[in-house]
Design a protein around this motif. Sequence first.
Motif, short mmCIF file in Angstrom:
data_model
loop_
_atom_site.label_atom_id
_atom_site.label_comp_id
_atom_site.label_asym_id
_atom_site.label_seq_id
_atom_site.Cartn_x
_atom_site.Cartn_y
_atom_site.Cartn_z
N UNK A 110 0.81 -1.22 0.00
CA UNK A 110 0.00 0.00 0.00
C UNK A 110 0.84 1.27 0.00
N UNK A 111 0.36 2.28 -0.75
CA UNK A 111 1.11 3.51 -0.94
C UNK A 111 1.34 4.26 0.36
N UNK A 112 0.37 4.22 1.29
CA UNK A 112 0.55 4.99 2.52
C UNK A 112 1.68 4.43 3.37
N UNK A 113 1.81 3.09 3.39
CA UNK A 113 2.91 2.48 4.13
C UNK A 113 4.25 2.77 3.46
N UNK A 114 4.27 2.71 2.13
CA UNK A 114 5.52 2.97 1.40
C UNK A 114 5.96 4.42 1.54
N UNK A 115 5.01 5.33 1.66
CA UNK A 115 5.36 6.74 1.84
C UNK A 115 6.10 6.95 3.16
N UNK A 116 5.64 6.26 4.20
CA UNK A 116 6.34 6.36 5.48
C UNK A 116 7.75 5.79 5.36
N UNK A 117 7.88 4.64 4.70
CA UNK A 117 9.19 4.03 4.52
C UNK A 117 10.12 4.93 3.72
N UNK A 118 9.60 5.56 2.67
CA UNK A 118 10.41 6.46 1.85
C UNK A 118 10.89 7.66 2.67
N UNK A 119 10.03 8.16 3.54
CA UNK A 119 10.42 9.28 4.40
C UNK A 119 11.55 8.89 5.34
N UNK A 120 11.42 7.71 5.95
CA UNK A 120 12.48 7.24 6.84
C UNK A 120 13.79 7.04 6.07
N UNK A 121 13.69 6.47 4.85
CA UNK A 121 14.88 6.24 4.03
C UNK A 121 15.55 7.55 3.67
N UNK A 122 14.75 8.54 3.28
CA UNK A 122 15.32 9.84 2.92
C UNK A 122 15.99 10.50 4.12
N UNK A 123 15.36 10.40 5.29
CA UNK A 123 15.96 10.97 6.51
C UNK A 123 17.30 10.33 6.82
N UNK A 124 17.43 9.03 6.47
CA UNK A 124 18.68 8.31 6.74
C UNK A 124 19.72 8.53 5.65
N UNK A 125 19.34 9.21 4.57
CA UNK A 125 20.27 9.40 3.46
C UNK A 125 20.51 8.14 2.66
N UNK A 126 19.57 7.21 2.71
CA UNK A 126 19.72 5.92 2.03
C UNK A 126 19.34 6.02 0.56
N UNK A 127 19.95 5.19 -0.27
CA UNK A 127 19.51 5.05 -1.66
C UNK A 127 18.12 4.43 -1.66
N UNK A 128 17.18 5.04 -2.34
CA UNK A 128 15.80 4.54 -2.39
C UNK A 128 15.60 3.80 -3.70
#
Length: 288
Positions: free
Chosen positions: A134-152
């Motif tokens: 689901x998009x809403x769960x992935x949006x949270x994961x993408x935010x956490x990844x961006x905050x960590x500076x991770x390659x998405x």
Amino acid sequence: MVGQVARDLVLDVGRVPEPGGSTRIGRRIERLGGKGANQALGLHQLGLAVAIVGVVGTDHAGQDVLREAAAEGLDVSGVARRGKTALLVDVTGEDGRRLLEDVPTDALLDPADVERAAPLFAGAAAVSLQLQQPADALSVAARFAADAGARIVLDGAAGTDGVALLAAADLVRADAVEAAAWTGSAVRDRGDAADTTRYLLSRGPSIAAVTVPGEGDLVDWGTGTLFLPYGDTHVVDPTGGGDAFLAGLVAALAHGAAPGDAARAAARAAASTVAHLGGRPALEGRAT
């Protein structure tokens, strides 16, 4: 890895019977599966430490797949448990492959599942998002990844729901059907694939990989492209080829490979996987 964790049932039946008929099963395999788990296994086999954020049931199947994933060296602390475990039945015969999917709604991630797994994102170098979630769960994961500076990394397609995810991504991979969902245009040949990768790159990612049906995979990194034709590997079961391709590509980039070399490693990983029954990769020791 943010994605599906399931129980795989692989049946090699020779020939699928007509309605009302029956057949003997030549070979049966039951084990950990699902796109997220298979990609995670491939990444770990290629030398990366991998944690899974997903959902399994409170049933015996959920217990079994979690135990198997942990035994393989995956961090399963981010896997939520509720309901029934998703079941994927891969039926392979002389006349092709059929996939039967039982994926209950509660076997999909929700934002709270990802929130609970937040500590896993803090030290991540890369976060791969399986877009069938689901998009809403992935949006949270993408935010956490961006905050960590991770390659998405994005795998699959999310259509209009995925525009923001695409803008935040560094790498996206799609088969022909998924690519058409991104662009609205079919991928029939290499020209179509090139149009699609250019479209994807123009919207955020620095690397895009798209499958050309029956021919191979095109990888585009803006300053260069590489088409990787299918070789003469005998395809026993195409299940998991795309998952292995993604794992090979991401792992090689993580190990410092240039995009072209990473694309070749991805093609080798995919060829290795489709040469055996079932989608589970076996990539230990393969060059990246």
